[in-house]
Design an enzyme around this catalytic site. Sequence first.
Site, PDB file in Angstrom:
ATOM      1  CG  ASP A 127      89.540   7.860 -51.490  1.00 45.96           C
ATOM      2  OD1 ASP A 127      89.930   8.721 -50.675  1.00 45.96           O
ATOM      3  OD2 ASP A 127      90.179   7.553 -52.518  1.00 45.96           O
ATOM      4  CE1 TYR A 128      81.438   1.972 -49.829  1.00 48.43           C
ATOM      5  CE2 TYR A 128      81.641   2.210 -47.434  1.00 48.43           C
ATOM      6  CZ  TYR A 128      80.923   1.801 -48.551  1.00 48.43           C
ATOM      7  OH  TYR A 128      79.690   1.233 -48.402  1.00 48.43           O
ATOM      8  CG  PHE A 171      85.599  12.144 -48.178  1.00 47.82           C
ATOM      9  CD1 PHE A 171      85.806  13.132 -47.218  1.00 47.82           C
ATOM     10  CD2 PHE A 171      85.303  12.538 -49.474  1.00 47.82           C
ATOM     11  CE1 PHE A 171      85.717  14.479 -47.542  1.00 47.82           C
ATOM     12  CE2 PHE A 171      85.206  13.877 -49.804  1.00 47.82           C
ATOM     13  CZ  PHE A 171      85.416  14.848 -48.838  1.00 47.82           C
ATOM     14  CG  LEU A 194     106.603  37.418 -60.553  1.00 45.67           C
ATOM     15  CD1 LEU A 194     106.892  36.080 -59.894  1.00 45.67           C
ATOM     16  CD2 LEU A 194     106.850  38.559 -59.577  1.00 45.67           C
ATOM     17  CD  GLU A 252     106.252  32.588 -52.083  1.00 52.17           C
ATOM     18  OE1 GLU A 252     105.235  32.261 -52.733  1.00 52.17           O
ATOM     19  OE2 GLU A 252     106.459  33.751 -51.677  1.00 52.17           O
ATOM     20  CE  LYS A 255     107.440  31.685 -62.860  1.00 58.73           C
ATOM     21  NZ  LYS A 255     106.611  30.863 -63.766  1.00 58.73           N
ATOM     22  CB  CYS A 288     104.218  33.312-101.871  1.00 59.36           C
ATOM     23  SG  CYS A 288     102.984  33.001-100.590  1.00 59.36           S
TER      24      CYS A 288
END
Length: 684
Positions: A34-35, A37, A84, A117, A119, A419
């Site tokens: 990471d350093y 990068f 879907l 695949e 989900k 109520c």
Amino acid sequence: MNKSEAEAKIRALRREINEHNYNYYNLAKPKISDYDFDALLRTLAELEAKYPDLVTPDSPSQRVGGEVTKNFPIVRHKTRMLSLSNTYNLGELGDFLARVAKSLESEGVQAYDFTAELKYDGVAVSLIYRDGLLVQGATRGDGSQGDEITANLKTVRTIPLRLRAPASGSAFDTEKWNGSGDIEVRGEVFMTKADFEKINAERDESEQFANPRNATAGTLKQQDSREVAKRRLTMVAYYLDGRPFADLSHGERLEKLAELGFYTGEAHRTCRSLQDIQAFLDEWENKRDALAYEIDGAVIKLNNVRYQELLGATSKSPRWAIAYKYAARRAETVLENVVFQVGRTGAITPVAELQPVKLSGSVISRSTLHNLDEIRRLDLHIGDRVIIEKSGDVIPKVVGVVAEKRPPEARTIEPLSTCPSCGTPLEHPENEVIYYCPNEFGCPAQRKARLVHFASRHAMDIEGLGEAVVEQLLGAGLIGDPGDLYFIEKTALLALERFAEKSAQNLLNGIEASKSRSFERLIFALGIRYVGRRTASILADRFTSLDTIKSASQAELCETEEIGETIAKSVALFFTKPQVQELLGKLERAGLRLASDKKSPDAPQTFAGMTVVFTGSLENFTRDDAAAKVGERGGKVTSTVSKKTSLVVAGKEAGGKLAKAEKLGVKIVTEAEFQTMLAAESGD
């Protein structure tokens, strides 16, 4: 270093950084620390700061986010982003496979397969690439149109700002990649479990997100893309559309997505039978807890895209795909209390207050009990050990009692007679399980619930007007009904606690924007008892304005398809009330759409009795708009071509439907000819 040397260095840095990004986020195989990068990024940023004219939209430096966006523009999708249909059991999954087989066999298709695949539990988005460059990103929205959030999506590391060059020998045709052949990629944006926990740890308890999906949705709505960049979102790509890929199967398109620089998920597999699919489902159900992110099942899709076109879609979902969802997870906890809520129509709903328990990544402390009959059916007592269930994004529910663990001090739940908000005696309509408060316009709880409903996402979608703000505005006497919202002045808002110049203006902007919402959404927003989104749409199609609905008799309303006596009576009664007349007057003065943009029912019936199919990309209409014009003129639109089809309208890049229409001898017209048909009816 002179400018030409800097330009060469910048190009090299971008290539190197993009490659490391791909290795880290897509392949999970980092090759540098990471350093190191971060050092590359800093060097790039320094060079671009020195030579700002060399900054390009696809530079890795542009992922950090930029200016604050006040409002997200609305964009229309090229084709609808359908949801879907789903199932929780293998029997229904087998039924789906049988339906596909029957439909394909009727078309003479014998050999086919599916892809399975994972989900991912996230937020669907659409990306448009032009000449390989990301030019637009949008949310799914209502399926036809969504929010344009390009700046926010540019911060997602698994979304390439520029597509990777095709591999040597690729079938990808760069000659066809131009402005008229834009490429669309769709995917699911999500957040890892670890990042979700980190974000919640940094927030006050009252502001914590319920689950990673909610955190993702909230993040994508951020108006400052720099904040989005901090939250480390990921996108898995599952859809690719564009001329260069027209002949590829779905599985091949997934491979192409990976080649172009996208993350395509932990696993996808070609399956030829229910047994193959079941093996995939079982494998990943066992592995799901070990994954870094939430999955709630798998998606099964017909692999051949041409066959997908043959099967088409319903108004809600494709016929060639289904989501298999894993069984709901359950937990045991204590029922500490039951409170009664009053809804916008006066319906009384019991709500369970639970000892907090963690379930599917969420801490559950409340659950609906639906009605008093449900309490009796479950034999619930205060103090009981109860079983709660949560599946996906569904509200958690109490599904059972552990009777053997009932403590001696457990108390029965007494039904209400008045109520809890206004004290009015409750009514219990015949043949209904719900109790109602009849004090429609005098009950504070109903007034508040109506306003919250009016502002909700599927109604008028007023940004910033949630329950807390509604309560504050009511308490200050600034509003009494939804019509008052459109006459609030900024000075009145600034006098309220927690309202500053920016927040006050944002709310007023949200209220103003709601004036452009469609007629059917306004009908739904009014909160008429029994009128949900579907019924509101039917009323908007049948009647051209609120005036025509108001003047319609109960008998005329009953003649409308799917509207029975109960709904008709409720609608007719609603518009006779003086308070409603006053509300409609305010909405009219404020400039809201009290009538449909569609033509009246006596528009020329150009397509009377005809069945019309659209194929390919339309340049001057969305599919929904084109279908609406056919419907207004007496026709019916279907998604598949058959001997019963009267007309096929062929847009650009028309595929299998066009070929089938030619084979069957069905009349075919271009989009321009379709427009001529529409214009001819009015003599234009």
